[in-house]
Write an enzyme that holds these catalytic residues in place. Structure first.
Site, PDB file in Angstrom:
ATOM      1  N   ASP A  64       0.568  -1.158  -0.087  1.00 56.27           N
ATOM      2  CA  ASP A  64       0.236   0.139  -0.399  1.00 56.27           C
ATOM      3  C   ASP A  64       0.518   1.200   0.546  1.00 56.27           C
ATOM      4  O   ASP A  64       0.444   2.568  -0.759  1.00 56.27           O
ATOM      5  CB  ASP A  64      -1.100   0.606   1.186  1.00 56.27           C
ATOM      6  CG  ASP A  64      -2.089   0.893   0.726  1.00 56.27           C
ATOM      7  OD1 ASP A  64      -1.679   2.072   0.559  1.00 56.27           O
ATOM      8  OD2 ASP A  64      -2.965   0.901   1.939  1.00 56.27           O
ATOM      9  N   CYS A 103      -4.106   4.977  -2.289  1.00 55.39           N
ATOM     10  CA  CYS A 103      -5.357   4.203  -2.747  1.00 55.39           C
ATOM     11  C   CYS A 103      -4.778   5.107  -4.679  1.00 55.39           C
ATOM     12  O   CYS A 103      -5.933   6.883  -4.535  1.00 55.39           O
ATOM     13  CB  CYS A 103      -6.836   3.400  -2.995  1.00 55.39           C
ATOM     14  SG  CYS A 103      -7.207   2.549  -4.009  1.00 55.39           S
TER      15      CYS A 103
END
Length: 282
Positions: free
Chosen positions: A12, A234
């Site tokens: 991430d 994201c």
């Protein structure tokens, strides 16, 4: 009560950086995290490298990660194709991820929620020997649909539970959910699925992630994701902020007397290394 922290900077964290870190650099980061006492690391994502070029080379990375008996590596997959790639690469733990909101599901997975979960269910059924963990994006707030009703979150968590998945992480993908909102939704799904272990994956838009951690620990949650250096976001969720920094989470938990097994000074060295690796990749 001890807390288990999964560091997600290799997945991430790096996926939202404007540079691509070579596999060798990612191995160096993993080595530094392991040396600091991090025992759970989300190391890669088996997604289309044309969409997320930062995650290219996952197959090459896995066998080069530090081999320690007490260190567990997981990888992420969004669909059956990704699961098959991960299995072929030798992944022992796969985090299968779906969105709780239709808008993010279409942006992130290219399909609606039910179709995305159906695809994951097929992959899970095809691989009974693999350890699967569930992950739910936009569990509380969606950049396209707004606040996510707890009932919508429960619908996805229940689908994962029906697949036999007994550990599920709920992600505040934008980092904007309030501690009270997270607590309400968390209590709702825990009451409905008492045999499922829930954890939190927190981003930190307004500096409130540690307040959410505090409420969650008080409620008995013992699993959290975080990223060394606070990197991350994201690419398919406009406005998503960086992850809760592992160093901040560890310091906070230690101040509360909650053990993590992670050395704060060594972790600071790992964060410095990550900054250096990113600078060299620029």
């Amino acid at each position: 009560m001890a807390v288990t922290i999964t560091d997600v900077v290799l997945r991430d964290g790096l996926q939202d950086e404007p540079v691509v870190v070579p596999v060798a650099g990612r191995v160096r980061i993993a080595e530094a995290l392991v040396a600091a006492g991090v025992r759970h690391i989300e190391a890669a994502s088996f997604v289309d490298p044309r969409r997320v070029p930062q995650m290219a080379g996952a197959e090459e990375l896995l066998p080069r990660l530090p081999d320690r008996e007490n260190v567990r590596y997981s990888v992420l997959a969004l669909n059956a194709r990704g699961v098959r790639r991960a299995v072929e690469a030798g992944a022992e733990e796969i985090v299968v991820v779906a969105s709780a909101s239709p808008g993010h599901s279409r942006a992130n997975a290219g399909r609606d929620v039910d179709a995305a979960v159906d695809d994951i269910a097929t992959a899970v059924a095809e691989n009974p020997g693999v350890r699967f963990v569930g992950g739910i994006s936009t569990a509380f707030v969606c950049p396209f649909d707004g606040d996510v009703p707890p009932s919508a979150l429960l619908a996805v968590t229940r689908r994962f539970a029906d697949m036999g998945i007994r550990r599920i992480g709920l992600a505040d993908t934008l980092g904007t959910a309030t501690p009270a909102q997270v607590s309400r939704s968390l209590a709702f799904v825990r009451n409905a699925l008492p045999d499922t272990e829930f954890g939190l994956h927190l981003h930190n838009a307004h500096g409130q992630a540690l307040s959410t951690v505090s409420a969650a620990v008080d409620a008995g949650i013992t699993r959290f994701d975080s990223a060394a250096g606070g990197y991350g976001g994201c690419p398919f969720a406009p406005g998503a902020h960086g992850n809760l920094a592992t160093e901040d989470l560890v310091a906070y938990l230690h101040a509360r007397g909650v053990p993590t097994g992670i050395d704060e000074r060594a972790l600071a060295g790992a964060v410095a290394l990550i900054k250096d690796v990113l600078a060299r990749a620029a």
